[in-house]
Motif scaffolding. Structure first.
Motif, PDB file in Angstrom:
ATOM      1  N   ILE A 318       0.892  -1.081   0.109  1.00 26.26           N
ATOM      2  CA  ILE A 318       0.131  -0.075  -0.018  1.00 26.26           C
ATOM      3  C   ILE A 318       0.924   1.244   0.153  1.00 26.26           C
ATOM      4  N   LEU A 319       1.873   1.315   0.943  1.00 27.00           N
ATOM      5  CA  LEU A 319       2.750   2.376   0.720  1.00 27.00           C
ATOM      6  C   LEU A 319       3.537   2.629  -0.558  1.00 27.00           C
ATOM      7  N   ARG A 320       3.780   1.477  -1.384  1.00 25.23           N
ATOM      8  CA  ARG A 320       4.332   1.576  -2.621  1.00 25.23           C
ATOM      9  C   ARG A 320       3.435   2.177  -3.567  1.00 25.23           C
ATOM     10  N   PHE A 321       2.030   1.706  -3.337  1.00 25.60           N
ATOM     11  CA  PHE A 321       0.997   2.285  -4.069  1.00 25.60           C
ATOM     12  C   PHE A 321       0.664   3.984  -3.986  1.00 25.60           C
ATOM     13  N   LEU A 322       0.902   4.349  -2.839  1.00 30.80           N
ATOM     14  CA  LEU A 322       0.805   5.642  -2.326  1.00 30.80           C
ATOM     15  C   LEU A 322       2.308   6.508  -3.276  1.00 30.80           C
ATOM     16  N   ALA A 323       3.188   6.042  -3.008  1.00 32.21           N
ATOM     17  CA  ALA A 323       4.499   6.403  -3.608  1.00 32.21           C
ATOM     18  C   ALA A 323       4.550   6.644  -5.005  1.00 32.21           C
ATOM     19  N   ARG A 324       3.957   5.608  -5.805  1.00 35.56           N
ATOM     20  CA  ARG A 324       3.646   5.746  -7.217  1.00 35.56           C
ATOM     21  C   ARG A 324       2.501   6.636  -7.667  1.00 35.56           C
ATOM     22  N   ASN A 325       1.644   6.946  -7.016  1.00 34.85           N
ATOM     23  CA  ASN A 325       0.519   7.634  -7.582  1.00 34.85           C
ATOM     24  C   ASN A 325       0.215   8.974  -6.961  1.00 34.85           C
ATOM     25  N   ILE A 326       0.968   9.285  -6.055  1.00 40.97           N
ATOM     26  CA  ILE A 326       1.154  10.521  -5.462  1.00 40.97           C
ATOM     27  C   ILE A 326       2.460  11.295  -5.377  1.00 40.97           C
ATOM     28  N   SER A 327       2.641  12.189  -6.414  1.00 42.66           N
ATOM     29  CA  SER A 327       4.028  12.729  -6.572  1.00 42.66           C
ATOM     30  C   SER A 327       4.397  14.028  -6.602  1.00 42.66           C
ATOM     31  N   SER A 328       3.242  14.981  -6.134  1.00 37.74           N
ATOM     32  CA  SER A 328       3.072  16.203  -6.232  1.00 37.74           C
ATOM     33  C   SER A 328       4.229  16.574  -5.156  1.00 37.74           C
ATOM     34  N   HIS A 329       4.175  16.582  -3.760  1.00 33.31           N
ATOM     35  CA  HIS A 329       4.896  16.862  -2.705  1.00 33.31           C
ATOM     36  C   HIS A 329       4.679  16.156  -1.821  1.00 33.31           C
ATOM     37  N   VAL A 330       5.992  16.241  -0.639  1.00 29.40           N
ATOM     38  CA  VAL A 330       5.737  15.285   0.511  1.00 29.40           C
ATOM     39  C   VAL A 330       4.591  15.548   1.354  1.00 29.40           C
ATOM     40  N   ARG A 331       4.211  16.799   1.545  1.00 32.03           N
ATOM     41  CA  ARG A 331       3.007  17.103   2.560  1.00 32.03           C
ATOM     42  C   ARG A 331       1.605  16.385   1.894  1.00 32.03           C
ATOM     43  N   LYS A 332       1.476  16.340   0.667  1.00 27.64           N
ATOM     44  CA  LYS A 332       0.375  15.511   0.068  1.00 27.64           C
ATOM     45  C   LYS A 332       0.381  14.061   0.396  1.00 27.64           C
ATOM     46  N   LEU A 333       1.706  13.432   0.259  1.00 29.11           N
ATOM     47  CA  LEU A 333       1.943  12.190   0.639  1.00 29.11           C
ATOM     48  C   LEU A 333       1.718  11.788   1.815  1.00 29.11           C
ATOM     49  N   GLU A 334       2.118  12.883   2.977  1.00 29.11           N
ATOM     50  CA  GLU A 334       2.021  12.642   4.463  1.00 29.11           C
ATOM     51  C   GLU A 334       0.465  12.538   4.486  1.00 29.11           C
ATOM     52  N   GLY A 335      -0.087  13.467   4.133  1.00 30.17           N
ATOM     53  CA  GLY A 335      -1.525  13.772   4.317  1.00 30.17           C
ATOM     54  C   GLY A 335      -2.428  12.363   3.803  1.00 30.17           C
ATOM     55  N   ALA A 336      -1.959  11.903   2.767  1.00 28.08           N
ATOM     56  CA  ALA A 336      -2.646  10.706   2.341  1.00 28.08           C
ATOM     57  C   ALA A 336      -2.348   9.494   3.225  1.00 28.08           C
ATOM     58  N   LEU A 337      -1.129   9.459   3.758  1.00 24.24           N
ATOM     59  CA  LEU A 337      -0.687   8.394   4.764  1.00 24.24           C
ATOM     60  C   LEU A 337      -1.640   8.427   5.849  1.00 24.24           C
ATOM     61  N   ASN A 338      -1.840   9.856   6.709  1.00 21.27           N
ATOM     62  CA  ASN A 338      -2.434  10.331   7.852  1.00 21.27           C
ATOM     63  C   ASN A 338      -4.206   9.757   7.557  1.00 21.27           C
ATOM     64  N   ARG A 339      -4.455   9.961   6.409  1.00 20.45           N
ATOM     65  CA  ARG A 339      -5.909   9.603   6.025  1.00 20.45           C
ATOM     66  C   ARG A 339      -6.103   7.966   6.048  1.00 20.45           C
ATOM     67  N   LEU A 340      -5.284   7.309   5.676  1.00 12.20           N
ATOM     68  CA  LEU A 340      -5.208   5.723   5.941  1.00 12.20           C
ATOM     69  C   LEU A 340      -5.065   5.310   7.245  1.00 12.20           C
ATOM     70  N   ILE A 341      -4.256   5.911   8.242  1.00 10.89           N
ATOM     71  CA  ILE A 341      -3.979   5.708   9.558  1.00 10.89           C
ATOM     72  C   ILE A 341      -5.325   5.910  10.247  1.00 10.89           C
ATOM     73  N   ALA A 342      -5.730   7.219  10.077  1.00 16.09           N
ATOM     74  CA  ALA A 342      -7.196   7.579  10.681  1.00 16.09           C
ATOM     75  C   ALA A 342      -8.276   6.598  10.593  1.00 16.09           C
ATOM     76  N   ALA A 343      -8.290   6.247   9.295  1.00 14.90           N
ATOM     77  CA  ALA A 343      -9.267   5.113   8.895  1.00 14.90           C
ATOM     78  C   ALA A 343      -9.229   3.946   9.702  1.00 14.90           C
ATOM     79  N   VAL A 344      -7.888   3.543   9.946  1.00 15.59           N
ATOM     80  CA  VAL A 344      -7.755   2.327  10.630  1.00 15.59           C
ATOM     81  C   VAL A 344      -8.162   2.631  12.118  1.00 15.59           C
ATOM     82  N   ILE A 345      -7.763   3.637  12.679  1.00 18.36           N
ATOM     83  CA  ILE A 345      -7.872   3.972  14.152  1.00 18.36           C
ATOM     84  C   ILE A 345      -9.527   4.341  14.484  1.00 18.36           C
ATOM     85  N   TYR A 346     -10.076   5.163  13.710  1.00 19.12           N
ATOM     86  CA  TYR A 346     -11.285   5.448  14.015  1.00 19.12           C
ATOM     87  C   TYR A 346     -12.214   4.850  13.750  1.00 19.12           C
ATOM     88  N   THR A 347     -12.192   3.930  12.472  1.00 15.09           N
ATOM     89  CA  THR A 347     -13.467   3.192  12.056  1.00 15.09           C
ATOM     90  C   THR A 347     -13.084   1.504  11.965  1.00 15.09           C
TER      91      THR A 347
END
Length: 466
Positions: A318-347
């Motif tokens: 999944i991390l590789r999927f993120l790295a391959r498809n989100i290339s604009s900048h690191v903050r966007k990448l980190e935001g996407a990662l946080n979204r996945l982590i939040a989904a696991v924690i809260y739902t």
């Protein structure tokens, strides 16, 4: 003035009171409004000229450059004449708000600490530089390894010590991380050294505050009595003649004493419009290094590093999927990662590649919309060389077209996932021509610094659209 033309005297004080709320709304940021617009004193006005009072020449220049059109636009709603603004200096403003008084006390307090070189300004350090930003937490890849090594050398004194060190790169490329890592290294291992880290906007505001209080010496003492001066986003010093004059003298003072100067920017010195040539020369006299846009492997390494601080561990696929498809900048990448982590924690979502793709749909759609195309590269290269896209794709082969065409092919290979035949088709050539172009540009860049600089400039222009 035309003969017989009657000059009408205007009540500028009442007009100014009506205009100020609209100016505050237009500017949006109240700190900016309070710093620049609130202190203006309406002096006099007639049907030919409006005179506003400001503290000094620097303030007049800054307001004239950045707010003249906004002020004129709002005044025109109350004045039925073509408006000409002039500024009269010498109108000092008393510090009236508790917030302003507090900020000035902080500056004065910090200055007294820095006069004693055996101490560091810990309160300012804690506010500006988190201990999270270290060399150990910085992910090194082929795009940033030289900048990392140079920053580490500047901080530790090991190997080559560049001075000044000028690091440039796009948004969220890690420039600020390296600056703060230098500060943390100095704070930890060189306790007798004094450093000053400041974003350029704060550097400007501190300068203006000192001018308004007629305490220019505070600014000079603060920034010249240091062993390390680090200024982030130095491009914002452009179009500020008096501040550039002051920084030029500060730079020379520190350089003569072998103090370390580290600067960051979003572009190379020569490309900063409004930067005086003598400062361009000073900035380029040391070591200028680019942090290039991160490739997939470095983005993957960053994601792995970012998730270390979370208890939730995400599958590497999944991390590789993120790295391959989100290339604009690191903050966007980190935001996407946080979204996945939040989904696991809260739902309690069980993450699979399929669920991750659904959760990240907004990120993926945006990335798809901003993906670099061959057409964008062709347009950018054609504009740079004052050509038409049809010149690059046509059959003509004069030198003024052949080189830009090869550069465009090279950039298509570097910045897109298109195959060699696809790139060739886009230029009306075969894949062998593309291979030749890529090989030639790569070889020429190794020996031709000017060509290498043009390639870097074009890359930034193409990627800045993202």
């Amino acid at each position: 003035m035309a003969k017989g033309k009657k000059i009408e005297i205007l009540d500028i004080k009442n007009i100014w009171l009506k205009v100020k709320p609209a100016l505050a709304e237009n500017i949006g940021d109240m700190d900016t409004f309070n710093r620049w617009i609130e202190p203006i004193v309406p002096l006099e006005a007639n049907s030919e000229e409006i005179k506003l009072g400001v503290a000094d020449d620097f303030t007049a220049d800054w307001i004239g450059t950045h707010f003249d059109s906004i002020i004129c636009n709002e005044l025109s709603k109350y004045i039925p004449y073509k408006i000409k603004l002039t500024y009269e200096t010498g109108h000092s403003v008393q510090i009236t708000t508790q917030e302003e008084q507090s900020s000035y006390k902080k500056i004065t307090s910090k200055e007294s600490q820095e006069k004693t070189k055996s101490k560091q300004d810990v309160s300012n350090f804690d506010k500006e530089v988190s201990s999270d930003f270290t060399f150990a937490s910085f992910v090194v890849g082929p795009e940033n390894r030289f900048a990392f090594a140079a920053a580490y050398g500047a901080a530790t004194g090991e190997g080559m010590i560049p001075n000044p060190l000028f690091i440039y790169g796009g948004t969220s490329s890690g420039k600020t991380h390296l600056m703060k890592a230098i500060c943390n290294e100095v704070k930890t291992n060189k306790k007798n050294k004094v450093f000053e880290y400041v974003p350029c906007e704060d550097f400007l505001n501190i300068y203006v505050d000192c001018l308004r209080r007629n305490k220019h010496y505070e600014f000079r003492n603060r920034f010249r009595n240091v062993d390390y001066l680090l200024i982030d986003d130095i491009q914002f010093i452009a179009n500020t003649p008096r501040l550039q004059e002051e920084f030029f003298n500060t730079f020379n003072s520190l350089y003569r004493e072998n103090k370390i100067i580290v600067l960051t920017s979003d572009k190379i010195p020569a490309e900063i419009n409004g930067l005086e040539p003598r400062l361009v020369s000073r900035f380029e006299s040391g070591l200028t290094l680019e942090i290039e846009p991160y490739g997939e492997e470095t983005r993957l390494a960053i994601l792995r590093k970012k998730q270390e601080k979370h208890k939730i561990k995400i599958d590497d696929e999944i991390l590789r999927f993120l790295a391959r498809n989100i290339s604009s900048h690191v903050r966007k990448l980190e935001g996407a990662l946080n979204r996945l982590i939040a989904a696991v924690i809260y739902t309690n979502t069980k993450l699979t590649l399929e669920t991750a793709e659904k959760l990240l749909k907004p990120y993926l759609e945006e990335a798809a919309n901003h993906r670099i195309s061959i057409e964008r590269i062709q347009r950018t290269v054609a504009e740079h060389y004052d050509l038409r896209v049809s010149d690059l794709t046509g059959k003509k082969r004069p030198n003024n077209i052949a080189l830009p065409r090869m550069i465009a092919m090279y950039l298509c290979r570097q910045l897109t996932d298109h195959s060699l035949p696809d790139i060739g088709d886009a230029f009306g050539r075969n894949h062998a021509t593309v291979i030749h172009a890529v090989s030639k540009i790569e070889k020429d860049c190794q020996s031709d610094n000017s060509l290498s600089a043009v390639i870097s400039q074009l890359k930034r222009r193409i990627q800045s659209v993202n």
